[in-house]
Scaffold this active site. Structure first.
Site, PDB file in Angstrom:
ATOM      1  N   LYS A  92       0.824  -1.217   0.000  1.00 52.20           N
ATOM      2  CA  LYS A  92       0.000   0.000   0.000  1.00 52.20           C
ATOM      3  C   LYS A  92       0.858   1.268   0.000  1.00 52.20           C
ATOM      4  O   LYS A  92       0.460   2.292  -0.538  1.00 52.20           O
ATOM      5  CB  LYS A  92      -0.927   0.004   1.219  1.00 52.20           C
ATOM      6  CG  LYS A  92      -1.943  -1.135   1.179  1.00 52.20           C
ATOM      7  CD  LYS A  92      -3.346  -0.637   1.024  1.00 52.20           C
ATOM      8  CE  LYS A  92      -4.335  -1.706   0.587  1.00 52.20           C
ATOM      9  NZ  LYS A  92      -4.371  -2.911   1.440  1.00 52.20           N
ATOM     10  N   GLU A 114     -10.155   6.251   2.633  1.00 51.85           N
ATOM     11  CA  GLU A 114     -11.044   5.226   3.158  1.00 51.85           C
ATOM     12  C   GLU A 114     -10.170   4.060   3.612  1.00 51.85           C
ATOM     13  O   GLU A 114      -9.079   3.859   3.075  1.00 51.85           O
ATOM     14  CB  GLU A 114     -11.995   4.753   2.046  1.00 51.85           C
ATOM     15  CG  GLU A 114     -11.412   3.721   1.061  1.00 51.85           C
ATOM     16  CD  GLU A 114     -10.223   4.212   0.231  1.00 51.85           C
ATOM     17  OE1 GLU A 114      -9.986   5.437   0.190  1.00 51.85           O
ATOM     18  OE2 GLU A 114      -9.518   3.373  -0.349  1.00 51.85           O
ATOM     19  N   SER A 375       1.765  -9.836  -0.900  1.00 52.54           N
ATOM     20  CA  SER A 375       1.397  -8.423  -0.785  1.00 52.54           C
ATOM     21  C   SER A 375       1.677  -7.812   0.584  1.00 52.54           C
ATOM     22  O   SER A 375       1.832  -6.598   0.700  1.00 52.54           O
ATOM     23  CB  SER A 375      -0.083  -8.251  -1.129  1.00 52.54           C
ATOM     24  OG  SER A 375      -0.889  -9.087  -0.317  1.00 52.54           O
TER      25      SER A 375
HETATM   26  C1  LIG Z   1      -5.182  -4.039   1.122  1.00 50.29           C
HETATM   27  C2  LIG Z   1      -4.456  -5.298   0.923  1.00 50.29           C
HETATM   28  C3  LIG Z   1      -4.752  -6.176  -0.146  1.00 50.29           C
HETATM   29  C4  LIG Z   1      -5.891  -5.962  -1.093  1.00 50.29           C
HETATM   30  O1  LIG Z   1      -5.774  -4.829  -1.887  1.00 50.29           O
HETATM   31  P1  LIG Z   1      -5.467  -4.887  -3.450  1.00 50.29           P
HETATM   32  O2  LIG Z   1      -5.822  -3.527  -3.909  1.00 50.29           O
HETATM   33  O3  LIG Z   1      -6.294  -5.961  -4.063  1.00 50.29           O
HETATM   34  O4  LIG Z   1      -4.011  -5.178  -3.588  1.00 50.29           O
HETATM   35  C5  LIG Z   1      -3.977  -7.302  -0.302  1.00 50.29           C
HETATM   36  N1  LIG Z   1      -2.974  -7.589   0.554  1.00 50.29           N
HETATM   37  C6  LIG Z   1      -2.654  -6.790   1.584  1.00 50.29           C
HETATM   38  C7  LIG Z   1      -1.547  -7.177   2.484  1.00 50.29           C
HETATM   39  C8  LIG Z   1      -3.394  -5.622   1.807  1.00 50.29           C
HETATM   40  O5  LIG Z   1      -3.077  -4.840   2.860  1.00 50.29           O
END
Ligand SMILES: *Cc1c(COP(=O)(O)O)cnc(C)c1O
Length: 390
Positions: A92, A114, A375
């Protein structure tokens, strides 16, 4: 072959999806943002400044880790793009650094955002602190109860957290509220949206800020594999930003692109065309066309919509979208932790779970090479994991 993952068509169209469905009062703000992003993205000085913050603040480039133990067990080559190692614990920060710099360039002094689980709120509060901007974060009252730790983090970083008590009191409602707040404060305020959703230019802009994941991985994978490009690229999909950023680095290759949704939040796999939060995409709806509530063990995937570009990629068959269940996700967290010493976020574990299920089948035959974007890290999920993995 249709060229994909370039600039969208006029008005932010990704085929039949995308666009800019906002109240008239927000159109000038969207147009100004589009122009500002266009200028900044073409300006080497902006790129250089962003690159500097990525390197010296966010910890980029993030590592590419060969998951040797799991690879041996599964009979594949599994490479992990480690967004869990980025500052604040997920991808993020990539988006937020870009938008905060852009806001400052536009002369804005305040960010609003948000947030669902709070990860995007924490990243926004972080960038606001770094660049001397004020931050206001809208969060569903139910999420505030569930994610007390992230609420405290945002406060510690100097942000104001505003509880949203309408609707289901979760991310969908917080997004509505943040957009409403933007209407009445566009003069000094930038709306820092957290995924590849929303009205044009957000889906395009956020993908461009996240493509650093895919671009870095492309070079790192090339150094690791004799084929240069992996057979399969896989990432989890909530709104779709980490997947879009990853896919963007490989859209022009022969790699198969796989997006993994939560079974209870599968907008691509189970949604219908509709308009949500300013763009036309695939949306989970009930029989009456009302936006349905999503349910996932991973708060970051608990979103009834998905970015419009994913709807396009799915329609064209360029990317494929699959689902995994909460139980598969919990098992995946444990297996990755035990085999590789990495505790990943519940969201990221969706991608891992698909690989565990597909390896050795026609989907992912022995010998396949796979790039998987991890992620985020699992620190935020510890109490849930203690519940789920007892
Ligand atoms: C917010 C988040 C996501 C989902 O968001 P995307 O916009 O689909 O990438 C995925 N993994 C983590 C660790 C997140 O914090």
């Amino acid at each position: 072959m249709t060229v994909v993952m370039r600039e969208p068509a006029a008005g932010g169209r990704f085929g039949e999806f995308g666009g800019r469905y906002v109240p008239e009062s927000l159109v000038p703000a969207c147009l100004a943002l589009e122009q500002a992003f266009r200028d900044a993205w073409a300006d080497p000085a902006f790129r250089q400044e962003l690159d500097g913050h990525r390197r010296t603040y966010a910890g980029r480039p993030t590592a590419l880790t060969a998951a040797r133990n799991l690879s041996a067990e599964l009979g594949i080559t599994l490479l992990l793009k480690r967004e869990d190692l980025a500052h604040t614990g997920s991808h993020k920060i990539n988006n937020v650094l870009g938008q905060a710099l852009l806001a400052r360039r536009m002369g804005k002094t305040r960010l609003i955002a948000e947030t669902g689980a709070g990860q995007h709120g924490v990243a926004t509060a972080t960038a606001a602190a770094l660049f001397g901007l004020r931050a206001t974060v809208y969060m569903g009252a139910r999420d505030i109860e569930r994610q007390a730790l992230n609420v405290f983090r945002m406060n510690l970083l100097g942000a104001e957290v505003i509880p949203v008590t309408s609707g289901s009191r979760t991310l969908k409602d917080a997004t509505n509220e943040a957009m409403r707040a933007w209407v009445s404060a566009v003069e000094d305020t930038h709306f820092c949206l957290g995924s590849v959703a929303g009205p044009h230019p957000y889906p395009w802009m956020v993908r461009e800020f996240q493509r650093v994941i895919g671009d870095e991985a492309r070079g790192q994978v090339a150094a690791e594999l004799s084929t240069g490009v992996p057979d399969v690229v896989v990432a989890c999909v909530g709104g779709g930003s980490n997947a879009a950023g990853t896919f963007a680095g490989f859209a022009d290759t022969g790699a198969r692109l796989i997006g993994v949704e939560a079974a209870g939040g599968a907008a691509v796999s189970a949604g219908e065309p509709g308009v949500l939060h300013g763009s036309r995409s695939l949306v989970l709806q009930d029989r009456h066309g009302q936006v349905a509530e999503a349910h996932s063990i991973a708060a970051g995937l608990d979103y009834p919509g998905v970015g419009p570009e994913h709807a396009q990629l799915s329609g064209l068959g360029r990317a494929r979208y699959v689902t995994v269940t909460d139980d598969e996700v919990l098992a995946a967290v444990r297996r990755l932790a035990e085999r590789e010493g990495i505790i990943c976020a519940l969201e990221s574990a969706h991608a891992v779970a698909w690989v565990l299920r597909a390896a050795g089948t026609a989907e992912l035959p022995a010998g396949s090479t796979v790039l998987l974007t991890l992620s985020g890290r699992g620190d935020k999920d510890m109490s849930q994991l203690m519940e789920g993995l007892r």
